[in-house]
Structure formats: structure tokens, C-alpha cells
Design a protein around this motif. Structure first.
Motif, short mmCIF file in Angstrom:
data_model
loop_
_atom_site.label_atom_id
_atom_site.label_comp_id
_atom_site.label_asym_id
_atom_site.label_seq_id
_atom_site.Cartn_x
_atom_site.Cartn_y
_atom_site.Cartn_z
N THR A 158 24.80 73.43 30.50
CA THR A 158 23.52 73.06 29.57
C THR A 158 24.30 72.67 27.84
O THR A 158 24.91 73.82 27.08
CB THR A 158 22.50 74.23 29.17
OG1 THR A 158 21.78 73.96 30.71
CG2 THR A 158 21.33 73.54 28.57
N GLY A 159 23.38 71.31 27.60
CA GLY A 159 24.24 71.17 25.99
C GLY A 159 22.33 71.26 25.80
O GLY A 159 21.54 71.17 25.53
N ALA A 171 18.91 76.18 20.84
CA ALA A 171 20.21 77.07 22.10
C ALA A 171 20.74 78.42 21.92
O ALA A 171 20.57 78.75 23.54
CB ALA A 171 21.66 76.10 20.85
N VAL A 181 26.13 77.25 27.61
CA VAL A 181 25.50 76.72 26.47
C VAL A 181 26.69 76.23 25.47
O VAL A 181 27.45 76.97 25.12
CB VAL A 181 24.38 76.77 26.44
CG1 VAL A 181 23.69 76.59 25.20
CG2 VAL A 181 23.35 77.85 27.22
N ARG A 182 26.65 74.48 25.13
CA ARG A 182 27.28 74.24 24.07
C ARG A 182 26.12 73.44 23.31
O ARG A 182 25.50 72.59 23.65
CB ARG A 182 28.43 73.34 24.48
CG ARG A 182 29.37 73.43 25.22
CD ARG A 182 30.05 72.78 26.18
NE ARG A 182 30.82 73.24 26.92
CZ ARG A 182 31.76 72.87 27.21
NH1 ARG A 182 32.19 71.59 27.19
NH2 ARG A 182 32.43 73.40 28.75
N PHE A 184 25.53 71.21 20.54
CA PHE A 184 26.84 70.15 19.72
C PHE A 184 26.13 69.27 18.51
O PHE A 184 24.59 69.33 18.26
CB PHE A 184 26.09 68.79 21.16
CG PHE A 184 26.95 68.93 22.35
CD1 PHE A 184 28.04 68.49 22.13
CD2 PHE A 184 26.06 69.36 23.09
CE1 PHE A 184 28.99 68.36 23.60
CE2 PHE A 184 26.46 69.53 24.49
CZ PHE A 184 28.29 69.05 24.72
N VAL A 226 28.54 64.74 27.98
CA VAL A 226 28.14 64.05 26.87
C VAL A 226 29.03 63.67 25.71
O VAL A 226 30.16 64.34 26.22
CB VAL A 226 27.41 65.28 26.24
CG1 VAL A 226 27.37 64.83 24.79
CG2 VAL A 226 26.30 65.65 26.63
N HIS A 234 32.23 65.95 27.51
CA HIS A 234 31.60 67.76 28.39
C HIS A 234 30.65 67.25 29.04
O HIS A 234 29.92 66.19 28.72
CB HIS A 234 31.22 68.49 26.88
CG HIS A 234 31.86 68.25 25.54
ND1 HIS A 234 32.47 69.85 25.19
CD2 HIS A 234 31.78 67.85 24.17
CE1 HIS A 234 33.69 69.70 23.68
NE2 HIS A 234 33.62 68.40 23.68
N ARG A 236 28.01 68.36 31.35
CA ARG A 236 26.93 68.79 30.99
C ARG A 236 26.19 68.31 32.51
O ARG A 236 25.62 66.78 31.92
CB ARG A 236 27.00 68.56 29.25
CG ARG A 236 26.86 69.32 28.82
CD ARG A 236 27.40 70.76 28.57
NE ARG A 236 27.88 71.68 29.55
CZ ARG A 236 28.60 72.42 29.83
NH1 ARG A 236 28.06 73.48 29.02
NH2 ARG A 236 29.66 72.57 29.86
N LEU A 239 20.49 68.42 29.13
CA LEU A 239 20.58 68.59 27.30
C LEU A 239 19.47 68.74 27.27
O LEU A 239 18.41 67.82 27.06
CB LEU A 239 21.08 67.12 27.51
CG LEU A 239 21.63 67.20 25.50
CD1 LEU A 239 22.51 68.05 25.43
CD2 LEU A 239 21.77 65.58 25.31
#
Length: 323
Positions: A158-159, A171, A181-182, A184, A226, A234, A236, A239
Motif C-alpha cells: 500500500t502507498g 498513512a 505501507v510507504r 510518498f 508508483v 515502487h 504498490r 494507493l
């Protein structure tokens, strides 16, 4: 003026809030008209969640059932858009003492209707960041609310696309449904994050990714990554982002309702029932606040409908006493 232009209540907006208000009013035997432009906020979503007994139903099906229900009680619904409304301060409709209604409501189709009470349930619209591919995926694998979509996207890579430093909160919330989880940062500077933000992100296992997002990567009509402006991709599958909420409050502004400024836009000052600062003018659903989920919007509409019926009843009784 013909008889069919006179209503006790006109409801502007045929979403959960508007239909719920209309249902209560119809069951109270109030002559009610719903004006629906057909632009529900959740139209891009395939399903809605968290509404007891309606969990997983599609938004289109939910609204179709609601329209059938209000029709049983004689509520009229017209597909049109309200382009103007005025209020007769004298309280007798058009000022000639005929009691036609306090509000004159002009529809795009050319019709003008009158109402003693007016409910604004026009909701809001979402403006997404201008990232290529984002708008096309909204409601599918580009999401905004983990309570709405978190279960269905649980445990996926997940982003979260930041739109401001407040996206840190989004987030952190998303980690309840995925541990991969990232965040951005996109156009948000790392310096905008507080020490507490960074500590919480680290504790939650969120990876912070600086750099501008250039586009989404799609494979076979699904999100797979992404891509940053430097070319880095990345992987994902989901998002999240926070759209800019734009309240559809033009009608409230035209009628002089007092507004309050919030981080999410201007919303009317209302009492616990939904009554604005303008007598006879009510707001329900996302027209009254940013954070109204479908179930909350329906509740707001119900509360307004019941209050309006009581207001009309007491006004008629007081008028009879004066006679």
C-alpha cells in the motif's frame, strides 16, 4: 401559479442525506420534492461499507432502493439542478399573502417551485492531485478512506500519496489494514514533518519516500506501481490519497447562511438538527460537514426531516391560534 409548484419541503440533492430526509417527510405526509442532479460523490466506488445491513452494496443500488422507498409515500423526485433560490423574508412566500412558501427555487430546466422549508443536501466533490492516472483509478485501487476500503485491500502493498503534512495521519491509519505501507511525500518537504510524525511513522513501520510522484504504473487494468520523477518504481497495489474537498455550498451562500471555515473548506453553521442561520434552511450530509460517511449522512437527513415536520406542525398550529 399552478398547484404542482407548491411544496411544503424541497430537498436539493438525492444522495443518502436527501433521500433520508425525504423518506421521513413523506411518511409524515408532507408534500415533498427531491431535486437530484445525479452526481453522487461515491459514484466511482463499486461498493460501500460500514452501513449496517447494507455493507457491500453498490452505491447505485443503494440510491435506487432509496428512490423506490420515497416514492411509496408520495414524494416526488425530479432529475434536475437547482440554479438559484431566494427567500421571501415576509414569510408568506412571494410577499402577496398567499402563503405559497418562503423559498422560490429555480431549476435548470426552467421550472420554479416554492417551499416552506428547504433542505440542502448537495454534498461535496473531490479534487484529486494532478498525477497522471490518479483520477481514472479513483474508487478502484486509488482510495481515500480506509474505513470504506481498508478491509477489501487488507495486507496488500500500500502507498499513501501525501497532499500535505496531514497525510502522515492517513498513512498511520492505513497501517491498521496493511503492514507494508510507504508514504510518498510527493510535493511535501521532509522538513514539514515533525519529530513526533517521524517517530510515529517509524514505530508503525511506514517507509517515508521523498521525491515527486510522476505517474501510476498500470498492468492489465490494475495498479502495480508508483513511478517517481527520477524513474524509480515502487511496487504498490493500493494507493491512498486525500482529495481536496470542495463543498457544494453555492446555494447556502446565495441564501445568506453563515459559514464556518475548516481545514476542509467552508461549511454552514448549523444546530444539532441541521438548521442553518437562515430560518427554514437546513443542511444535511456532506453539505453540512466534511466527515459524513453514508450512514452518518443518512442519519443527518433523518434528523433534519423529523425536525422539519415538527417545525411545520407548530407553525400551522400557531397560525390557527392567531386566527
Amino acid at each position: 401559479m399552478t398547484e404542482n409548484t407548491r411544496y411544503e419541503v424541497v430537498v436539493v440533492g438525492g444522495g443518502a442525506a436527501g433521500l433520508s430526509a425525504a423518506l421521513v417527510l413523506g411518511r409524515a405526509r408532507r408534500r415533498t420534492l427531491v431535486v437530484d442532479a445525479g452526481e453522487p460523490r461515491n459514484a466511482p466506488s463499486a461498493h460501500m461499507q460500514g452501513y449496517l445491513s447494507r455493507d457491500g452494496v453498490s452505491p447505485a443500488e443503494f440510491l435506487a432502493v432509496g428512490r423506490e422507498e420515497i416514492a411509496r409515500y408520495g414524494v416526488e423526485l425530479v432529475r434536475d439542478r437547482v440554479v438559484d433560490a431566494t427567500r421571501d423574508a415576509s414569510g408568506d412566500g412571494d410577499g402577496n399573502g398567499n402563503g405559497d412558501g418562503d423559498f422560490a427555487v429555480v431549476l435548470a430546466g426552467g421550472r420554479t417551485v416554492r417551499a416552506r422549508q428547504l433542505v440542502v443536501a448537495t454534498g461535496l466533490k473531490d479534487e484529486l492531485p494532478p498525477v497522471p492516472g490518479l483520477a481514472e483509478r479513483f474508487g478502484r485501487d486509488v482510495l481515500h478512506c480506509p474505513y470504506c476500503h481498508g478491509w477489501e485491500s487488507r495486507d496488500l502493498p500500500t502507498g499513501v500519496l501525501a497532499t500535505s503534512a496531514l497525510s502522515v495521519h492517513q498513512a498511520l491509519m492505513v497501517t491498521q489494514w496493511s503492514k507494508d505501507v510507504r508514504l510518498f511525500l510527493h510535493e511535501v518537504s521532509e522538513s514539514e514533518l515533525t519529530d513526533q510524525d517521524l517517530r510515529r511513522l517509524a514505530a508503525a513501520g511506514v517507509t517515508v519516500v521523498p521525491g515527486e510522484v510522476a505517474e501510476l504504473v498500470l498492468t492489465d487494468d490494475r495498479l502495480t506501481g508508483v513511478r517517481l520523477a527520477d524513474g524509480t518504481v515502487h511496487a504498490r497495489e493500493v494507493l491512498y490519497t486525500a482529495p481536496r474537498a470542495v463543498p457544494r455550498n453555492d446555494l447556502l451562500v446565495r441564501l445568506g447562511a453563515e459559514l464556518r471555515e475548516t481545514p476542509f473548506g467552508s461549511y454552514p453553521v448549523i444546530d444539532e438538527r441541521g438548521l442553518t442561520s437562515v430560518p427554514g434552511l437546513w443542511a444535511a450530509g456532506n453539505a453540512s460537514g466534511f466527515a459524513e460517511q453514508v450512514v452518518n449522512a443518512a442519519s443527518r437527513g433523518y434528523r433534519a426531516g423529523a425536525a422539519i415536520n415538527g417545525e411545520l406542525l407548530m407553525a400551522d398550529l400557531d397560525a390557527a391560534v392567531r386566527v
